[in-house]
Design a protein around this motif. Structure first.
Motif, PDB file in Angstrom:
ATOM      1  N   PRO A 243       0.773  -1.142  -0.050  1.00 50.09           N
ATOM      2  CA  PRO A 243      -0.051   0.144  -0.051  1.00 50.09           C
ATOM      3  C   PRO A 243       0.571   1.202   0.099  1.00 50.09           C
ATOM      4  O   PRO A 243       0.600   2.264  -0.653  1.00 50.09           O
ATOM      5  CB  PRO A 243      -0.662  -0.067   1.324  1.00 50.09           C
ATOM      6  CG  PRO A 243      -0.063  -0.989   2.091  1.00 50.09           C
ATOM      7  CD  PRO A 243       0.591  -2.183   1.193  1.00 50.09           C
ATOM      8  N   ARG A 258      -7.984   1.975   1.409  1.00 44.17           N
ATOM      9  CA  ARG A 258      -7.340   1.411   2.369  1.00 44.17           C
ATOM     10  C   ARG A 258      -8.546   1.075   3.433  1.00 44.17           C
ATOM     11  O   ARG A 258      -8.706  -0.009   4.258  1.00 44.17           O
ATOM     12  CB  ARG A 258      -6.612   2.528   3.002  1.00 44.17           C
ATOM     13  CG  ARG A 258      -5.343   2.772   2.602  1.00 44.17           C
ATOM     14  CD  ARG A 258      -4.611   4.090   3.051  1.00 44.17           C
ATOM     15  NE  ARG A 258      -4.293   3.895   4.456  1.00 44.17           N
ATOM     16  CZ  ARG A 258      -2.826   3.615   4.814  1.00 44.17           C
ATOM     17  NH1 ARG A 258      -1.919   3.478   3.937  1.00 44.17           N
ATOM     18  NH2 ARG A 258      -2.524   3.639   6.233  1.00 44.17           N
ATOM     19  N   GLU A 274       0.418  -6.749   4.409  1.00 43.34           N
ATOM     20  CA  GLU A 274       0.993  -5.618   4.323  1.00 43.34           C
ATOM     21  C   GLU A 274       2.572  -5.849   3.980  1.00 43.34           C
ATOM     22  O   GLU A 274       3.206  -5.774   4.965  1.00 43.34           O
ATOM     23  CB  GLU A 274       0.639  -4.467   5.154  1.00 43.34           C
ATOM     24  CG  GLU A 274       1.263  -3.046   4.787  1.00 43.34           C
ATOM     25  CD  GLU A 274       0.902  -2.110   5.684  1.00 43.34           C
ATOM     26  OE1 GLU A 274       1.089  -0.800   5.570  1.00 43.34           O
ATOM     27  OE2 GLU A 274       0.360  -2.293   6.975  1.00 43.34           O
ATOM     28  N   ASP A 276       5.439  -3.869   3.443  1.00 44.60           N
ATOM     29  CA  ASP A 276       6.100  -2.395   3.620  1.00 44.60           C
ATOM     30  C   ASP A 276       7.436  -2.514   3.210  1.00 44.60           C
ATOM     31  O   ASP A 276       8.325  -2.010   3.936  1.00 44.60           O
ATOM     32  CB  ASP A 276       5.751  -1.991   4.840  1.00 44.60           C
ATOM     33  CG  ASP A 276       6.010  -0.486   5.161  1.00 44.60           C
ATOM     34  OD1 ASP A 276       5.522   0.162   4.339  1.00 44.60           O
ATOM     35  OD2 ASP A 276       6.352   0.040   6.233  1.00 44.60           O
ATOM     36  N   LEU A 291      -0.814   0.293   6.951  1.00 44.08           N
ATOM     37  CA  LEU A 291      -2.377  -0.044   7.056  1.00 44.08           C
ATOM     38  C   LEU A 291      -2.396  -0.823   8.334  1.00 44.08           C
ATOM     39  O   LEU A 291      -3.804  -0.592   8.559  1.00 44.08           O
ATOM     40  CB  LEU A 291      -2.563  -0.568   5.504  1.00 44.08           C
ATOM     41  CG  LEU A 291      -4.080  -1.588   5.510  1.00 44.08           C
ATOM     42  CD1 LEU A 291      -4.893  -0.131   5.461  1.00 44.08           C
ATOM     43  CD2 LEU A 291      -3.927  -2.221   4.157  1.00 44.08           C
ATOM     44  N   GLN A 292      -1.389  -1.367   8.872  1.00 42.07           N
ATOM     45  CA  GLN A 292      -1.970  -2.255   9.784  1.00 42.07           C
ATOM     46  C   GLN A 292      -2.340  -1.289  11.232  1.00 42.07           C
ATOM     47  O   GLN A 292      -3.135  -1.881  11.977  1.00 42.07           O
ATOM     48  CB  GLN A 292      -0.684  -2.795  10.247  1.00 42.07           C
ATOM     49  CG  GLN A 292      -0.345  -4.065  11.348  1.00 42.07           C
ATOM     50  CD  GLN A 292      -0.162  -3.374  12.791  1.00 42.07           C
ATOM     51  OE1 GLN A 292      -0.102  -2.253  12.933  1.00 42.07           O
ATOM     52  NE2 GLN A 292      -0.196  -4.432  13.755  1.00 42.07           N
ATOM     53  N   VAL A 299      -4.447  -7.335   9.962  1.00 43.13           N
ATOM     54  CA  VAL A 299      -3.521  -6.945   8.978  1.00 43.13           C
ATOM     55  C   VAL A 299      -2.436  -7.485   9.470  1.00 43.13           C
ATOM     56  O   VAL A 299      -1.856  -7.427  10.875  1.00 43.13           O
ATOM     57  CB  VAL A 299      -3.273  -5.500   8.689  1.00 43.13           C
ATOM     58  CG1 VAL A 299      -2.074  -5.301   7.732  1.00 43.13           C
ATOM     59  CG2 VAL A 299      -4.639  -4.756   8.130  1.00 43.13           C
ATOM     60  N   TYR A 301       1.691  -7.170   9.395  1.00 41.22           N
ATOM     61  CA  TYR A 301       2.759  -6.176   8.724  1.00 41.22           C
ATOM     62  C   TYR A 301       3.922  -6.855   8.466  1.00 41.22           C
ATOM     63  O   TYR A 301       4.512  -7.447   9.445  1.00 41.22           O
ATOM     64  CB  TYR A 301       2.877  -4.891   9.647  1.00 41.22           C
ATOM     65  CG  TYR A 301       4.007  -3.905   9.282  1.00 41.22           C
ATOM     66  CD1 TYR A 301       3.601  -3.032   8.726  1.00 41.22           C
ATOM     67  CD2 TYR A 301       5.354  -4.279   9.795  1.00 41.22           C
ATOM     68  CE1 TYR A 301       4.580  -1.974   8.403  1.00 41.22           C
ATOM     69  CE2 TYR A 301       6.386  -3.251   9.316  1.00 41.22           C
ATOM     70  CZ  TYR A 301       6.144  -2.301   8.693  1.00 41.22           C
ATOM     71  OH  TYR A 301       6.867  -1.283   8.426  1.00 41.22           O
TER      72      TYR A 301
END
Length: 462
Positions: A243, A258, A274, A276, A291-292, A299, A301
């Protein structure tokens, strides 16, 4: 009692064929070891006394063999330093597999790794010294599959502060790279009955294969300028997203999407992964929070040191919802017991002392300057291409015009210019009729060579 060779110094595995004589057999075995590269230029060979004991030969036989190879230029004797392989005794290198007319790559614009010449070696060394001075003996034993508590605590503090992640040390699992993280999750999803995983289209082909290998079907999530779209989610039980900086388009997931992804996960019990991978590197405005942080119960991460430090460290981490901690920890235990401890402790020290933050800030400035030079060169010298994803990360997406040149033509030119490029075509599940272009990683060329690398890139795209 036969002589014990366990403490005889340098080990050298040789199995000489002595059918034609012991000395001749030893000479052949030593020549073969040098020619094959098993003994490299500058390597020290065992003393005549030690090698004679290891091979149960007379010392005179070994001395004579060494003298013969020294006369042939394979070995050299340095007073006080023993006998070494001569610097001129180099095995013939295998020729690179390069198509006719192409040159070996001189400039590397492949995406996926940072500027390795900027690795913070001095900071890493200082942290290593502190760690080694204070490490208890149990550090060298197998430990908690989730990883060292020192690193999990340091990560929880850093991720909460820098990325807006809701991280409890007990819900963090340290892994040996993002590829392992994704594989562990895919196996847990499949074992829990998830038949399909949604993944961005275009997306990373290697990551698709990791998920597919564990059994789930891949559901494509189309990507536009606002990031991944949500309409195919009803066919999946989990979704893998990038994201902050979609790979490879560079889009940032729009706030409305989101919220839509988080709402889907809460309503269906689905899980979002997610990725990242380079979220720290945002240049034109404040980094987008994880987003987590908006749905920590749904979610996962996934972070990594591969882009901030170096991929060879094999250090990554998962911040898990509570219900996934036990199955992912067990999957990690069965995969490789745990990730090596010393690197974890060094990274924990870098985080605690904020040396990691300082390195990330310095890298952000360096990569921004590189991005600016790349964007200006493409705008001024190849205005027919379209550039996306310049706001963040370590790469941009360069889209080719409909009228050409196409990917094969650019790749042919790039090969002749000694330029390594990543085409977009492999990132589509079905590339037919899709836009063509290149994912240009501007962090990889060495700094001193960056101007000439840009010249080669613009020439290939012209």
């Amino acid at each position: 009692m036969p002589k014990d060779w366990a403490g005889s110094g340098i080990d050298l595995h040789l199995d000489p064929d002595t059918s034609g004589g012991r000395r001749a057999g030893l000479e052949r075995a030593l020549r073969a070891a040098v020619r094959s590269g098993r003994l490299a230029p500058g390597d020290t060979v065992p003393s005549t006394r030690a090698l004679a004991a290891q091979l149960r030969l007379s010392r005179g036989t070994v001395t004579a063999a060494y003298d013969q190879l020294a006369a042939e230029g394979y070995l050299t004797t340095v007073p006080g330093s023993g006998t070494r392989v001569a610097e001129t005794a180099r095995p013939a290198p295998a020729g690179p597999d390069i198509s006719p007319g192409a040159r070996a790559p001189v400039h590397d614009f492949l995406p996926g790794r940072p500027d390795l010449s900027a690795f913070p070696a001095q900071a890493w060394l200082r942290s290593t010294r502190r760690v080694m001075a204070a490490a208890p003996p149990e550090v060298y034993a197998l430990g908690d599959p989730r990883g060292r508590p020192e690193l999990r605590e340091a990560l929880a503090a850093y991720l909460g502060r820098a990325r807006g992640v809701h991280a409890d040390p007990g819900r963090i699992v340290v892994t040996s790279g993002y590829a392992q993280s994704l594989g562990l999750l895919a196996g847990v999803f499949a074992g829990g009955g998830t038949a399909a995983v949604a993944m961005e289209e275009p997306g990373h082909p290697f990551h698709r294969e990791i998920v597919r290998r564990h059994g789930p079907e891949i559901v494509p999530l189309p990507v536009d300028e606002f990031g991944a779209r949500t309409e195919a989610l009803d066919r999946a039980g989990a979704a893998v997203l990038t994201p902050a900086h979609q790979y490879p388009s560079g889009a940032t997931l729009h706030p409305d999407r989101r919220r839509a992804f988080a709402a889907w996960a809460r309503a269906t019990g689905g899980t979002i992964v997610e990725d990242d991978y380079d979220g720290e590197f945002r240049f034109d405005r404040r980094p987008v929070g994880a987003l987590q942080g908006t749905a920590p119960g749904r979610v996962v991460y996934a972070g990594t040191a591969s882009k901030t430090l170096a991929p060879a460290l094999r250090l990554a981490w998962l911040v898990l919802p509570a219900h996934l901690v036990e199955p992912v920890t067990e999957a990690k235990r069965l995969a490789d017991a745990h990730t090596q401890s010393l690197g974890q402790l060094v990274l924990a020290d870098l985080l605690r002392t904020h040396a990691y933050d300082r390195h990330v800030r310095a890298s952000r400035l360096r990569y921004r300057r590189r991005r600016d030079r790349l964007a200006a060169a493409l705008r001024d010298r190849v205005p027919h291409v379209r550039v996306q994803g310049v706001a963040a990360g370590l790469h941009v997406l360069v889209l080719l015009p409909d009228g050409g040149p196409d990917e094969p033509a650019v790749l042919e030119r790039a090969g002749k210019l000694g330029l390594a490029l990543m085409p977009l075509r492999d990132h589509w599940q079905d590339p037919s009729g899709r836009p063509q272009g290149f994912i240009v990683g501007y962090s990889t060329p060495l700094g001193s060579a960056y101007p000439s690398a840009l010249d080669a890139l613009c020439a290939a795209l012209a």
